[in-house]
Scaffold this motif. Sequence first.
Motif, PDB file in Angstrom:
ATOM      1  N   UNK A 100      48.579  26.803  46.683  1.00 40.90           N
ATOM      2  CA  UNK A 100      48.379  28.177  47.198  1.00 40.90           C
ATOM      3  C   UNK A 100      49.488  29.017  46.561  1.00 40.90           C
ATOM      4  N   UNK A 101      49.234  29.412  45.228  1.00 42.47           N
ATOM      5  CA  UNK A 101      50.030  30.473  44.683  1.00 42.47           C
ATOM      6  C   UNK A 101      49.808  31.785  45.140  1.00 42.47           C
ATOM      7  N   UNK A 102      50.678  32.717  45.098  1.00 38.76           N
ATOM      8  CA  UNK A 102      50.433  34.012  45.548  1.00 38.76           C
ATOM      9  C   UNK A 102      51.860  35.023  45.343  1.00 38.76           C
ATOM     10  N   UNK A 103      51.470  36.277  45.031  1.00 35.08           N
ATOM     11  CA  UNK A 103      52.295  37.229  44.824  1.00 35.08           C
ATOM     12  C   UNK A 103      52.458  38.153  46.187  1.00 35.08           C
ATOM     13  N   UNK A 104      51.379  38.543  46.807  1.00 38.98           N
ATOM     14  CA  UNK A 104      51.272  39.243  47.736  1.00 38.98           C
ATOM     15  C   UNK A 104      50.189  38.887  48.883  1.00 38.98           C
ATOM     16  N   UNK A 105      50.077  39.675  49.996  1.00 39.74           N
ATOM     17  CA  UNK A 105      48.972  39.238  50.759  1.00 39.74           C
ATOM     18  C   UNK A 105      47.549  39.749  50.117  1.00 39.74           C
ATOM     19  N   UNK A 106      47.716  40.772  49.279  1.00 42.96           N
ATOM     20  CA  UNK A 106      46.469  40.847  48.638  1.00 42.96           C
ATOM     21  C   UNK A 106      46.053  40.345  47.215  1.00 42.96           C
ATOM     22  N   UNK A 107      47.002  39.398  46.762  1.00 41.55           N
ATOM     23  CA  UNK A 107      46.937  38.944  45.534  1.00 41.55           C
ATOM     24  C   UNK A 107      47.155  37.520  45.548  1.00 41.55           C
ATOM     25  N   UNK A 108      46.183  36.622  45.739  1.00 45.00           N
ATOM     26  CA  UNK A 108      46.549  34.949  45.752  1.00 45.00           C
ATOM     27  C   UNK A 108      45.560  34.081  45.118  1.00 45.00           C
ATOM     28  N   UNK A 109      45.786  32.986  45.317  1.00 40.99           N
ATOM     29  CA  UNK A 109      44.808  31.846  44.982  1.00 40.99           C
ATOM     30  C   UNK A 109      44.672  30.475  45.730  1.00 40.99           C
ATOM     31  N   UNK A 110      43.748  29.823  45.414  1.00 41.73           N
ATOM     32  CA  UNK A 110      43.724  28.387  45.962  1.00 41.73           C
ATOM     33  C   UNK A 110      43.607  27.519  44.730  1.00 41.73           C
ATOM     34  N   UNK A 111      44.220  26.577  44.647  1.00 43.20           N
ATOM     35  CA  UNK A 111      44.030  25.579  43.457  1.00 43.20           C
ATOM     36  C   UNK A 111      43.787  24.195  44.074  1.00 43.20           C
ATOM     37  N   UNK A 112      42.661  23.589  43.754  1.00 43.09           N
ATOM     38  CA  UNK A 112      42.580  22.042  44.095  1.00 43.09           C
ATOM     39  C   UNK A 112      42.538  21.098  43.150  1.00 43.09           C
ATOM     40  N   UNK A 113      43.095  20.081  43.206  1.00 44.93           N
ATOM     41  CA  UNK A 113      42.870  18.991  42.114  1.00 44.93           C
ATOM     42  C   UNK A 113      41.619  18.342  42.533  1.00 44.93           C
ATOM     43  N   UNK A 114      40.755  18.287  41.156  1.00 45.25           N
ATOM     44  CA  UNK A 114      39.446  17.778  41.615  1.00 45.25           C
ATOM     45  C   UNK A 114      38.942  16.981  40.241  1.00 45.25           C
ATOM     46  N   UNK A 115      37.964  16.242  40.490  1.00 42.15           N
ATOM     47  CA  UNK A 115      37.328  15.537  39.172  1.00 42.15           C
ATOM     48  C   UNK A 115      35.866  16.228  38.977  1.00 42.15           C
ATOM     49  N   UNK A 116      35.871  16.525  37.903  1.00 44.79           N
ATOM     50  CA  UNK A 116      34.533  17.284  37.346  1.00 44.79           C
ATOM     51  C   UNK A 116      34.004  16.681  36.192  1.00 44.79           C
ATOM     52  N   UNK A 117      33.015  16.059  36.234  1.00 43.09           N
ATOM     53  CA  UNK A 117      32.094  15.481  34.968  1.00 43.09           C
ATOM     54  C   UNK A 117      32.975  14.393  34.506  1.00 43.09           C
ATOM     55  N   UNK A 118      33.894  13.707  35.301  1.00 36.67           N
ATOM     56  CA  UNK A 118      34.550  12.815  34.881  1.00 36.67           C
ATOM     57  C   UNK A 118      35.991  13.124  34.485  1.00 36.67           C
ATOM     58  N   UNK A 119      36.393  14.260  34.333  1.00 39.36           N
ATOM     59  CA  UNK A 119      37.740  14.576  33.926  1.00 39.36           C
ATOM     60  C   UNK A 119      38.384  15.333  35.241  1.00 39.36           C
ATOM     61  N   UNK A 120      39.761  14.988  35.314  1.00 40.34           N
ATOM     62  CA  UNK A 120      40.434  15.620  36.299  1.00 40.34           C
ATOM     63  C   UNK A 120      40.883  16.948  35.790  1.00 40.34           C
ATOM     64  N   UNK A 121      41.113  17.785  36.926  1.00 42.74           N
ATOM     65  CA  UNK A 121      41.647  19.201  36.688  1.00 42.74           C
ATOM     66  C   UNK A 121      41.844  20.139  38.085  1.00 42.74           C
ATOM     67  N   UNK A 122      41.977  21.435  37.771  1.00 40.60           N
ATOM     68  CA  UNK A 122      42.055  22.305  38.818  1.00 40.60           C
ATOM     69  C   UNK A 122      40.962  23.064  38.958  1.00 40.60           C
ATOM     70  N   UNK A 123      40.381  23.333  40.294  1.00 36.29           N
ATOM     71  CA  UNK A 123      39.371  24.194  40.669  1.00 36.29           C
ATOM     72  C   UNK A 123      40.400  25.190  41.181  1.00 36.29           C
ATOM     73  N   UNK A 124      40.141  26.528  40.486  1.00 37.70           N
ATOM     74  CA  UNK A 124      41.069  27.646  40.823  1.00 37.70           C
ATOM     75  C   UNK A 124      40.099  28.674  41.519  1.00 37.70           C
ATOM     76  N   UNK A 125      40.604  29.338  42.663  1.00 35.81           N
ATOM     77  CA  UNK A 125      39.734  30.290  43.169  1.00 35.81           C
ATOM     78  C   UNK A 125      40.868  31.438  43.221  1.00 35.81           C
ATOM     79  N   UNK A 126      40.714  32.622  42.684  1.00 34.82           N
ATOM     80  CA  UNK A 126      41.429  33.769  42.688  1.00 34.82           C
ATOM     81  C   UNK A 126      40.998  34.839  43.762  1.00 34.82           C
ATOM     82  N   UNK A 127      41.856  35.460  44.351  1.00 30.53           N
ATOM     83  CA  UNK A 127      41.374  36.707  45.103  1.00 30.53           C
ATOM     84  C   UNK A 127      42.109  37.929  44.974  1.00 30.53           C
ATOM     85  N   UNK A 128      41.718  39.011  44.872  1.00 30.30           N
ATOM     86  CA  UNK A 128      42.356  39.902  44.630  1.00 30.30           C
ATOM     87  C   UNK A 128      41.553  41.027  45.586  1.00 30.30           C
ATOM     88  N   UNK A 129      42.392  41.590  46.721  1.00 31.07           N
ATOM     89  CA  UNK A 129      41.900  42.465  47.741  1.00 31.07           C
ATOM     90  C   UNK A 129      42.828  43.759  47.991  1.00 31.07           C
TER      91      UNK A 129
END
Length: 133
Positions: free
Chosen positions: A87-116
């Motif tokens: 969970x990277x973040x700079x402030x309560x209004x600006x952050x992300x969640x990163x989850x390590x997943x496999x998608x179509x056989x490839x490992x990577x990061x599912x990133x969800x950013x929020x800005x509020x």
Amino acid sequence: MIGLALIAAVLPPTLADIPSADTRSPFICWVTDVVTSENGVRIYFNRKGGPGFVSTPNGGFRPDAAPADPARPEEAGVEARLGDKLFPQNSPEDGCSLEIVRRNGRIGVRAMAYFHPVGLPAQKKTEFIPAHD
């Protein structure tokens, strides 16, 4: 009205302004690169201009305070395994969640950013960043 213009001038770009993963850099959530590693992936962030703090399954990570890698002195990396959430973040209004997943056989990061920012509509964006060798 001048107050709103001043606030808009200092706010970070909206999520719509963040380039997609196809442009290679920068990615969503301050991620600059995702590389496969022995146990999963290594996620890189800029030391300056990246997140202030990243919560990890093993505690916390501060890109600006991480040991420097001579091969990548402007970046700092953190290891993550399949299924880990960070969970990277700079402030309560600006952050992300990163989850390590496999998608179509490839490992990577599912990133969800929020800005509020206070008093403005929330923005969210999700994308998959595939790891490379």
